[in-house]
Design a protein around this motif. Sequence first.
Motif, PDB file in Angstrom:
ATOM      1  N   UNK A  18       0.844  -1.196   0.000  1.00  0.00           N
ATOM      2  CA  UNK A  18       0.000   0.000   0.000  1.00  0.00           C
ATOM      3  C   UNK A  18       0.877   1.242   0.000  1.00  0.00           C
ATOM      4  N   UNK A  19       1.155   1.738  -1.192  1.00  0.00           N
ATOM      5  CA  UNK A  19       1.983   2.924  -1.343  1.00  0.00           C
ATOM      6  C   UNK A  19       1.309   3.871  -2.320  1.00  0.00           C
ATOM      7  N   UNK A  20       2.068   4.784  -2.881  1.00  0.00           N
ATOM      8  CA  UNK A  20       1.502   5.771  -3.802  1.00  0.00           C
ATOM      9  C   UNK A  20       1.067   5.167  -5.131  1.00  0.00           C
ATOM     10  N   UNK A  21       1.410   3.924  -5.394  1.00  0.00           N
ATOM     11  CA  UNK A  21       1.038   3.271  -6.656  1.00  0.00           C
ATOM     12  C   UNK A  21      -0.084   2.254  -6.473  1.00  0.00           C
ATOM     13  N   UNK A  22      -0.669   2.186  -5.299  1.00  0.00           N
ATOM     14  CA  UNK A  22      -1.716   1.203  -5.030  1.00  0.00           C
ATOM     15  C   UNK A  22      -2.935   1.420  -5.923  1.00  0.00           C
ATOM     16  N   UNK A  23      -3.172   2.655  -6.332  1.00  0.00           N
ATOM     17  CA  UNK A  23      -4.328   2.910  -7.193  1.00  0.00           C
ATOM     18  C   UNK A  23      -4.173   2.212  -8.546  1.00  0.00           C
ATOM     19  N   UNK A  24      -2.957   1.888  -8.951  1.00  0.00           N
ATOM     20  CA  UNK A  24      -2.722   1.140 -10.191  1.00  0.00           C
ATOM     21  C   UNK A  24      -2.716  -0.367  -9.946  1.00  0.00           C
ATOM     22  N   UNK A  25      -2.466  -0.759  -8.726  1.00  0.00           N
ATOM     23  CA  UNK A  25      -2.430  -2.180  -8.383  1.00  0.00           C
ATOM     24  C   UNK A  25      -3.838  -2.774  -8.348  1.00  0.00           C
ATOM     25  N   UNK A  26      -4.827  -1.965  -8.023  1.00  0.00           N
ATOM     26  CA  UNK A  26      -6.206  -2.456  -7.950  1.00  0.00           C
ATOM     27  C   UNK A  26      -6.689  -2.945  -9.318  1.00  0.00           C
ATOM     28  N   UNK A  27      -6.600  -2.115 -10.387  1.00  0.00           N
ATOM     29  CA  UNK A  27      -7.036  -2.636 -11.684  1.00  0.00           C
ATOM     30  C   UNK A  27      -6.138  -3.758 -12.223  1.00  0.00           C
ATOM     31  N   UNK A  28      -4.855  -3.749 -11.854  1.00  0.00           N
ATOM     32  CA  UNK A  28      -3.953  -4.814 -12.281  1.00  0.00           C
ATOM     33  C   UNK A  28      -4.386  -6.145 -11.662  1.00  0.00           C
ATOM     34  N   UNK A  29      -4.692  -6.131 -10.384  1.00  0.00           N
ATOM     35  CA  UNK A  29      -5.159  -7.353  -9.723  1.00  0.00           C
ATOM     36  C   UNK A  29      -6.471  -7.847 -10.304  1.00  0.00           C
ATOM     37  N   UNK A  30      -7.360  -6.925 -10.582  1.00  0.00           N
ATOM     38  CA  UNK A  30      -8.647  -7.284 -11.171  1.00  0.00           C
ATOM     39  C   UNK A  30      -8.451  -7.897 -12.557  1.00  0.00           C
ATOM     40  N   UNK A  31      -7.569  -7.301 -13.356  1.00  0.00           N
ATOM     41  CA  UNK A  31      -7.265  -7.815 -14.695  1.00  0.00           C
ATOM     42  C   UNK A  31      -6.641  -9.200 -14.612  1.00  0.00           C
ATOM     43  N   UNK A  32      -5.764  -9.404 -13.658  1.00  0.00           N
ATOM     44  CA  UNK A  32      -5.119 -10.707 -13.517  1.00  0.00           C
ATOM     45  C   UNK A  32      -6.135 -11.801 -13.201  1.00  0.00           C
ATOM     46  N   UNK A  33      -7.080 -11.491 -12.302  1.00  0.00           N
ATOM     47  CA  UNK A  33      -8.095 -12.486 -11.945  1.00  0.00           C
ATOM     48  C   UNK A  33      -8.988 -12.777 -13.142  1.00  0.00           C
ATOM     49  N   UNK A  34      -9.419 -11.729 -13.824  1.00  0.00           N
ATOM     50  CA  UNK A  34     -10.307 -11.915 -14.969  1.00  0.00           C
ATOM     51  C   UNK A  34      -9.591 -12.568 -16.153  1.00  0.00           C
TER      52      UNK A  34
END
Length: 88
Positions: A18-34
């Motif tokens: 959870x750092x300043x780039x977490x806002x990009x990690x959320x869609x990345x994680x979602x994309x990985x699952x999908x």
Amino acid sequence: MVATKEEMVRAGIPVHMRDNCAHLLIPLGKCRVEGWYLFWNCKPEKIAYEKCQHYEYLRRVQVAQKRRDEKLGIDLPTLRKANESKED
């Protein structure tokens, strides 16, 4: 853009990420699952996240250098001028 704590908890982001780039990690994680975790499915998201991480690293290094210079009492612009005058 910074993700809120609630968004990070909902997305299941570990505390250490959870750092300043977490806002990009959320869609990345979602994309990985999908995308069944196939690395080629989420290339733009991964590149954006890694680029953010790189710039965050550079920012932290710059802050650490400024703190070190302040602690040692180094005035970098004065040193540069002194070195330029020695070269002439």
